[in-house]
Scaffold this motif. Structure first.
Motif, short mmCIF file in Angstrom:
data_model
loop_
_atom_site.label_atom_id
_atom_site.label_comp_id
_atom_site.label_asym_id
_atom_site.label_seq_id
_atom_site.Cartn_x
_atom_site.Cartn_y
_atom_site.Cartn_z
N LEU A 160 26.41 10.56 -34.87
CA LEU A 160 28.04 10.08 -34.11
C LEU A 160 27.27 8.79 -33.85
N VAL A 161 29.37 8.23 -33.61
CA VAL A 161 28.84 6.70 -34.04
C VAL A 161 29.26 6.14 -32.37
N PRO A 162 28.57 5.66 -31.39
CA PRO A 162 28.38 4.98 -29.90
C PRO A 162 30.43 4.71 -30.28
N GLU A 163 31.04 4.75 -29.01
CA GLU A 163 31.97 3.79 -28.42
C GLU A 163 31.28 3.12 -27.84
N LYS A 192 30.42 11.81 -18.56
CA LYS A 192 28.69 10.70 -18.88
C LYS A 192 27.79 11.99 -18.65
N PRO A 193 26.63 11.45 -20.11
CA PRO A 193 25.72 11.84 -20.67
C PRO A 193 24.31 11.38 -19.24
N VAL A 194 23.66 12.59 -19.31
CA VAL A 194 22.50 12.05 -18.04
C VAL A 194 21.35 11.12 -18.86
N GLY A 195 20.69 12.27 -20.76
CA GLY A 195 20.01 11.74 -21.19
C GLY A 195 18.36 11.50 -21.15
N VAL A 196 17.61 11.42 -22.06
CA VAL A 196 16.92 11.87 -21.60
C VAL A 196 15.93 10.71 -21.46
N THR A 197 15.24 10.22 -19.63
CA THR A 197 13.83 9.53 -19.70
C THR A 197 12.83 9.30 -19.93
N HIS A 198 12.59 7.98 -19.73
CA HIS A 198 11.59 7.46 -20.40
C HIS A 198 10.40 9.15 -19.92
N GLU A 199 10.25 9.08 -18.70
CA GLU A 199 9.55 10.13 -17.63
C GLU A 199 9.95 11.76 -18.70
N ASP A 200 10.88 11.66 -18.66
CA ASP A 200 10.92 13.11 -19.93
C ASP A 200 10.15 13.55 -21.28
N PRO A 227 17.28 11.34 -28.70
CA PRO A 227 17.91 10.91 -30.37
C PRO A 227 18.76 9.57 -30.44
N GLY A 228 18.68 8.52 -29.62
CA GLY A 228 19.59 7.45 -29.16
C GLY A 228 21.10 7.89 -29.13
N LEU A 229 21.97 6.73 -28.86
CA LEU A 229 23.17 7.25 -29.06
C LEU A 229 24.06 7.26 -30.23
N ASP A 230 23.60 7.28 -31.90
CA ASP A 230 23.84 7.91 -32.75
C ASP A 230 22.95 7.71 -33.50
N ARG A 231 23.16 9.80 -32.96
CA ARG A 231 21.68 10.75 -32.71
C ARG A 231 22.63 11.46 -34.16
#
Length: 175
Positions: free
Chosen positions: A171-174, A54-62, A92-96
């Protein structure tokens, strides 16, 4: 003094790495007063973590922190010549985009879509799962159709594509 993208990237990477982030892309678009410096950042995977976790991802705060720190350095050092530019920092979004060899290595097992510079087996557009990436070659499991496979449908076809032949890949989001 002209604009030095390498110098900007160096500053952005220094700021991002101090927060456990990686720089995906840095680009300057537009001209005159309509210039935009776009920075795309992502969280580095932790050691032992794969892209299937499970990716952590970039936050708005980052994004806000990187924007504030980078903007200050760029303005103080006058790295972006001229008076006005818009600074945008995002994930980068889900479809980076997949831009570097490390991206292909990191996202093995993920679904991707790509366009090649020259046709491979008569086609330039592919969608499938990235099975492997080794020595500048990626292995893609391509389904014969984009719909969910039926029971009587043939198994996915495996293609090897040179990274140098890839014009664009995402990437293609699944979900």
């Amino acid at each position: 003094m002209g604009f030095e993208l390498d110098r900007v990237r160096e500053i952005v990477e220094r700021v991002a790495s101090s927060s456990g982030l990686e720089v995906v892309e840095v680009e300057l678009r537009g001209s005159g007063k309509a210039r935009m410096l776009r920075i795309v950042i992502d969280k580095l995977p932790r050691p032992g973590e794969s892209s299937n976790d499970k990716p952590v991802g970039v936050t708005h705060e980052d994004c806000a922190n990187v924007s504030r720190e980078v903007g200050t350095i760029l303005d103080v050092e006058d790295v972006v010549p001229g008076n006005s530019y818009l600074l945008e920092v995002s994930s980068p979004g889900l479809d980076r985009k997949l831009l570097r060899p490390a991206d292909y290595e990191r996202f093995k097992g993920s679904k991707v879509k790509l366009k090649t510079r020259t046709p491979v087996k008569g086609n330039q557009y592919f969608e499938g799962h990235l099975q492997n990436f080794h020595e500048g070659r990626l292995t893609l499991a391509v389904s014969t159709s984009r719909k969910k496979p039926r029971v009587d449908e043939a198994p996915p076809q495996t293609l090897e594509i040179e990274l140098a032949n890839v014009e664009k890949a995402n990437l293609v989001p699944e979900i």
